[in-house]
Design a protein around this motif. Sequence first.
Motif, PDB file in Angstrom:
ATOM      1  N   VAL A   1       0.814  -1.337   0.286  1.00  0.00           N
ATOM      2  CA  VAL A   1       0.438  -0.041   0.015  1.00  0.00           C
ATOM      3  C   VAL A   1       0.465   1.261  -0.325  1.00  0.00           C
ATOM      4  CG1 VAL A   1      -1.644   1.928   1.132  1.00  0.00           C
ATOM      5  CG2 VAL A   1      -2.136  -1.170   0.701  1.00  0.00           C
ATOM      6  N   VAL A   2       0.752   2.185  -1.078  1.00  0.00           N
ATOM      7  CA  VAL A   2       1.285   3.269  -1.242  1.00  0.00           C
ATOM      8  C   VAL A   2       0.155   4.042  -0.638  1.00  0.00           C
ATOM      9  CG1 VAL A   2       2.598   4.953  -2.717  1.00  0.00           C
ATOM     10  CG2 VAL A   2       3.242   2.882  -2.357  1.00  0.00           C
ATOM     11  N   ILE A   3       0.556   5.533   0.306  1.00  0.00           N
ATOM     12  CA  ILE A   3       0.197   6.308   1.112  1.00  0.00           C
ATOM     13  C   ILE A   3       0.403   7.413   0.059  1.00  0.00           C
ATOM     14  CG2 ILE A   3      -1.605   7.782   3.151  1.00  0.00           C
ATOM     15  CD1 ILE A   3      -0.594   4.799   4.225  1.00  0.00           C
ATOM     16  N   GLY A   4      -0.718   8.005  -0.797  1.00  0.00           N
ATOM     17  CA  GLY A   4       0.006   9.142  -1.434  1.00  0.00           C
ATOM     18  C   GLY A   4       0.519   8.846  -3.192  1.00  0.00           C
ATOM     19  N   ARG A   5       0.164   9.854  -4.191  1.00  0.00           N
ATOM     20  CA  ARG A   5      -0.168   9.612  -5.503  1.00  0.00           C
ATOM     21  C   ARG A   5       0.784  10.487  -6.273  1.00  0.00           C
ATOM     22  NH1 ARG A   5      -6.214  10.687  -7.041  1.00  0.00           N
ATOM     23  NH2 ARG A   5      -6.643  11.964  -5.728  1.00  0.00           N
TER      24      ARG A   5
ATOM     25  N   GLY B   1       4.255  -7.756  12.016  1.00  0.00           N
ATOM     26  CA  GLY B   1       4.932  -7.554  11.054  1.00  0.00           C
ATOM     27  C   GLY B   1       5.376  -6.745   9.854  1.00  0.00           C
ATOM     28  N   ALA B   2       4.187  -6.393   8.971  1.00  0.00           N
ATOM     29  CA  ALA B   2       4.868  -5.217   7.958  1.00  0.00           C
ATOM     30  C   ALA B   2       5.891  -4.880   8.293  1.00  0.00           C
ATOM     31  CB  ALA B   2       3.614  -4.137   7.799  1.00  0.00           C
ATOM     32  N   VAL B   3       6.091  -4.072   7.329  1.00  0.00           N
ATOM     33  CA  VAL B   3       7.596  -3.612   7.020  1.00  0.00           C
ATOM     34  C   VAL B   3       6.395  -2.042   6.225  1.00  0.00           C
ATOM     35  CG1 VAL B   3       9.690  -2.984   4.891  1.00  0.00           C
ATOM     36  CG2 VAL B   3       8.930  -5.482   6.348  1.00  0.00           C
ATOM     37  N   VAL B   4       7.266  -1.060   7.364  1.00  0.00           N
ATOM     38  CA  VAL B   4       6.989   0.548   6.949  1.00  0.00           C
ATOM     39  C   VAL B   4       7.683   1.139   6.489  1.00  0.00           C
ATOM     40  CG1 VAL B   4       6.085   2.624   8.106  1.00  0.00           C
ATOM     41  CG2 VAL B   4       5.164   0.036   8.845  1.00  0.00           C
ATOM     42  N   ILE B   5       7.791   1.968   5.326  1.00  0.00           N
ATOM     43  CA  ILE B   5       8.551   2.742   4.757  1.00  0.00           C
ATOM     44  C   ILE B   5       8.183   4.593   4.703  1.00  0.00           C
ATOM     45  CG2 ILE B   5      10.169   3.678   2.497  1.00  0.00           C
ATOM     46  CD1 ILE B   5      11.010   0.671   1.703  1.00  0.00           C
ATOM     47  N   ASP B   6       8.792   4.965   5.676  1.00  0.00           N
ATOM     48  CA  ASP B   6       7.781   6.720   5.806  1.00  0.00           C
ATOM     49  C   ASP B   6       9.306   7.671   5.629  1.00  0.00           C
ATOM     50  OD1 ASP B   6       7.093   8.281   9.304  1.00  0.00           O
ATOM     51  OD2 ASP B   6       6.483   8.717   6.878  1.00  0.00           O
ATOM     52  N   VAL B   7       8.234   8.071   4.407  1.00  0.00           N
ATOM     53  CA  VAL B   7       8.477   8.634   3.524  1.00  0.00           C
ATOM     54  C   VAL B   7       8.495  10.409   4.118  1.00  0.00           C
ATOM     55  CG1 VAL B   7       9.120   9.672   0.634  1.00  0.00           C
ATOM     56  CG2 VAL B   7       8.860   7.063   1.778  1.00  0.00           C
TER      57      VAL B   7
ATOM     58  N   ASP C   1       1.614  -5.991   3.200  1.00  0.00           N
ATOM     59  CA  ASP C   1       2.571  -7.001   3.810  1.00  0.00           C
ATOM     60  C   ASP C   1       3.945  -5.287   3.553  1.00  0.00           C
ATOM     61  OD1 ASP C   1       1.676  -9.350   3.944  1.00  0.00           O
ATOM     62  OD2 ASP C   1       1.895  -8.861   1.164  1.00  0.00           O
ATOM     63  N   ILE C   2       3.583  -4.157   2.546  1.00  0.00           N
ATOM     64  CA  ILE C   2       4.295  -3.408   3.453  1.00  0.00           C
ATOM     65  C   ILE C   2       3.621  -2.154   2.959  1.00  0.00           C
ATOM     66  CG2 ILE C   2       6.423  -2.389   1.088  1.00  0.00           C
ATOM     67  CD1 ILE C   2       6.915  -4.974   0.015  1.00  0.00           C
ATOM     68  N   ILE C   3       4.471  -0.618   3.506  1.00  0.00           N
ATOM     69  CA  ILE C   3       3.487   0.386   3.691  1.00  0.00           C
ATOM     70  C   ILE C   3       4.357   1.166   3.743  1.00  0.00           C
ATOM     71  CG2 ILE C   3       2.255   2.146   4.790  1.00  0.00           C
ATOM     72  CD1 ILE C   3       1.812  -0.618   6.853  1.00  0.00           C
ATOM     73  N   ILE C   4       4.354   2.232   2.442  1.00  0.00           N
ATOM     74  CA  ILE C   4       4.841   2.831   2.247  1.00  0.00           C
ATOM     75  C   ILE C   4       4.151   4.474   2.565  1.00  0.00           C
ATOM     76  CG2 ILE C   4       6.367   4.585   0.243  1.00  0.00           C
ATOM     77  CD1 ILE C   4       7.893   2.013  -0.317  1.00  0.00           C
ATOM     78  N   SER C   5       5.057   5.219   2.579  1.00  0.00           N
ATOM     79  CA  SER C   5       3.381   6.320   3.217  1.00  0.00           C
ATOM     80  C   SER C   5       4.605   7.792   2.987  1.00  0.00           C
ATOM     81  CB  SER C   5       3.154   7.069   4.722  1.00  0.00           C
ATOM     82  OG  SER C   5       2.310   7.683   5.231  1.00  0.00           O
TER      83      SER C   5
END
Length: 162
Positions: A33-37, A94-100, A74-78
């Motif tokens: 899931v990508v939050i922001g476009r 257990g998800a992987v989070v990348i906070d931009v 499973d993977i979140i990029i915000s």
Amino acid sequence: MQGRDPLFVPCTPKGCMELLHRYDIETKGKRAVVIGRSNIVGMPVALLLQKANATVSMVHSYTKNPEEITSQADIIISAAGVANLVRGSWIKPGAVVIDVGINPVDDAESPRGYRLVGDVCYEEACEVASAITPVPGGVGPMTIAMLLSNTLESAKRIHNFK
Ligand SMILES: NC(=O)C1=CN([C@@H]2O[C@H](COP(=O)(O)OP(=O)(O)OC[C@H]3O[C@@H](n4cnc5c(N)ncnc54)[C@H](OP(=O)(O)O)[C@@H]3O)[C@@H](O)[C@H]2O)C=CC1
Ligand SMILES: Nc1nc(=O)c2c([nH]1)NC[C@@H]1CN(c3ccc(C(=O)N[C@@H](CCC(=O)O)C(=O)O)cc3)C=[N+]21
């Protein structure tokens, strides 16, 4: 980018993918899931995740049920630019989070009068995620490293050396 390679991959999206690669995070068949476009982060990183064979959902300001969608990832990029938008309850264990996100918030105790926080509530996320990038000290420096990488690549192409 659909169906062809760009001249250069934008720095922040490239940094996000490099983090996944360096930490051996599988993307193939995973829910992302990508939050922001935006054109500089959300959209390109969603395309790169799709090219890495993840199944990608994009959350934006008109998405009705962002927590429900994000909690299946499973993977979140915000990359929304909203401080502490993503709470621990949004994250599947257990998800992987990348906070931009890089968001200044008032902080009277800080010499600058503010401190930087991400889109993700770091303290809550640490209890649930298997991995998370800090803010500051996470995606920001990766962006700079990828800018240097793109610059070197550009010089190699111009001067025709490997
Ligand atoms: N670390 C780094 O190197 C970089 C960090 N950043 C940071 O990343 C963040 C995003 O930057 P940028 O992409 O330029 O931001 P933009 O403001 O251009 O885009 C923000 C996106 O987030 C969406 N959004 C905003 N609020 C919400 C919400 N409440 N729920 C869901 N989606 C929401 C918007 O939706 P909609 O499209 O509907 O308006 C939009 O697509 C910022 O904090 C910025 O500082 C940015 C670039 C590089
Ligand atoms: N086309 C485009 N590409 C970008 O990559 C782009 C852009 N436009 N517009 C502006 C944003 C912002 N941005 C940052 C990069 C690194 C840090 C960074 O390294 N910050 C440090 C903190 C620095 C501090 O403490 O102030 C960190 O996160 O650790 C911050 C912000 C790239 N941007």
